[in-house]
Design a protein around this motif. Structure first.
Motif, PDB file in Angstrom:
ATOM      1  N   ARG A 114      48.169 -21.464 -60.051  1.00 29.18           N
ATOM      2  CA  ARG A 114      48.180 -19.840 -60.006  1.00 29.18           C
ATOM      3  C   ARG A 114      49.722 -19.745 -59.964  1.00 29.18           C
ATOM      4  N   SER A 115      50.222 -20.498 -59.147  1.00 27.93           N
ATOM      5  CA  SER A 115      51.753 -20.293 -58.865  1.00 27.93           C
ATOM      6  C   SER A 115      52.530 -20.871 -60.173  1.00 27.93           C
ATOM      7  N   PHE A 116      52.096 -22.115 -60.816  1.00 27.34           N
ATOM      8  CA  PHE A 116      52.754 -22.046 -62.335  1.00 27.34           C
ATOM      9  C   PHE A 116      52.599 -20.958 -63.197  1.00 27.34           C
ATOM     10  N   GLU A 117      51.255 -20.371 -63.183  1.00 31.94           N
ATOM     11  CA  GLU A 117      51.127 -19.016 -64.230  1.00 31.94           C
ATOM     12  C   GLU A 117      51.999 -18.007 -63.633  1.00 31.94           C
ATOM     13  N   LYS A 118      52.027 -17.664 -62.507  1.00 31.33           N
ATOM     14  CA  LYS A 118      53.197 -16.786 -61.864  1.00 31.33           C
ATOM     15  C   LYS A 118      54.487 -16.930 -62.396  1.00 31.33           C
ATOM     16  N   LEU A 135      55.410 -18.621 -64.911  1.00 34.62           N
ATOM     17  CA  LEU A 135      55.763 -18.697 -66.150  1.00 34.62           C
ATOM     18  C   LEU A 135      55.772 -16.885 -66.698  1.00 34.62           C
ATOM     19  N   ASN A 136      54.905 -16.270 -65.819  1.00 30.54           N
ATOM     20  CA  ASN A 136      55.005 -14.630 -66.177  1.00 30.54           C
ATOM     21  C   ASN A 136      56.212 -14.242 -66.001  1.00 30.54           C
ATOM     22  N   PHE A 144      61.836 -12.337 -67.286  1.00 31.34           N
ATOM     23  CA  PHE A 144      63.067 -12.606 -67.421  1.00 31.34           C
ATOM     24  C   PHE A 144      63.732 -12.717 -68.950  1.00 31.34           C
ATOM     25  N   LEU A 145      63.059 -13.271 -69.727  1.00 28.81           N
ATOM     26  CA  LEU A 145      63.586 -13.650 -71.160  1.00 28.81           C
ATOM     27  C   LEU A 145      63.178 -12.354 -71.993  1.00 28.81           C
ATOM     28  N   SER A 146      62.666 -11.278 -71.408  1.00 32.54           N
ATOM     29  CA  SER A 146      62.258 -10.157 -72.263  1.00 32.54           C
ATOM     30  C   SER A 146      63.235  -9.259 -71.821  1.00 32.54           C
ATOM     31  N   VAL A 147      63.902  -9.288 -70.963  1.00 29.12           N
ATOM     32  CA  VAL A 147      65.355  -8.143 -70.593  1.00 29.12           C
ATOM     33  C   VAL A 147      66.114  -8.258 -71.726  1.00 29.12           C
TER      34      VAL A 147
END
Length: 156
Positions: free
Chosen positions: A141-145, A147-148, A153-156
């Motif tokens: 769950r932490s890994f998925e969080k 990644l999101n 960050f990359l979408s900015v």
């Protein structure tokens, strides 16, 4: 901090953290992977662009060309060229949505659907199994969080 000959601020000494080094390494690995065709067993070998397009179209009723371009983040001209190449390979077919309409729907052919399922079998399932074996449920769950957050960050 000091300024260089162009008047830009420069910081002396190492500023890289382990996280930023890992992130940079990840980006380089992804870029390298994105240039290599992927073998999908008996189905054939496909470029990353073809695989992304096949996965975006999906196995349902298809997608309108303009929407496909938007989802892949490319121009309408680029998607037209890509879809034309894929149509020549027998992976997709195009059809006018309605007579007289400029909207064109793209669907996967049987060969395209085979590539879709082969990608799932060769890459998606093994990754899912590997990551679930490596991480506890809480870590997953932490890994998925994470990644999101990285995508954000990359979408900015």
């Amino acid at each position: 901090m000091s300024t260089n000959s162009e008047g830009l601020l420069v910081e002396k000494g190492p500023t890289w953290t382990k996280t930023s080094m890992l992130f940079t390494h990840l980006v380089h690995q992804i870029r390298r992977q994105e240039r290599q065709p992927r073998s999908l067993g008996k189905v054939g070998s496909f470029t990353p662009s073809e695989i992304h397009t096949i996965r975006t179209i999906g196995t349902g009723d298809g997608i309108i060309m303009g929407q496909l371009a938007d989802r892949l983040g490319v121009t309408n001209g680029a998607i037209t060229q890509l879809v034309e190449r894929m149509e020549n390979k027998g992976l997709v077919k195009r059809a006018q949505l309605m007579r007289g309409s400029r909207k064109v729907n793209v669907t996967l052919t049987d060969k395209g659907q085979s590539a879709y399922y082969a990608y799932e079998q060769f890459y998606v399932k093994p990754f899912e199994e590997w990551i679930r074996d490596e991480l506890s449920e809480k870590e997953f769950r932490s890994f998925e969080k994470g990644l999101n957050k990285l995508i954000e960050f990359l979408s900015v």
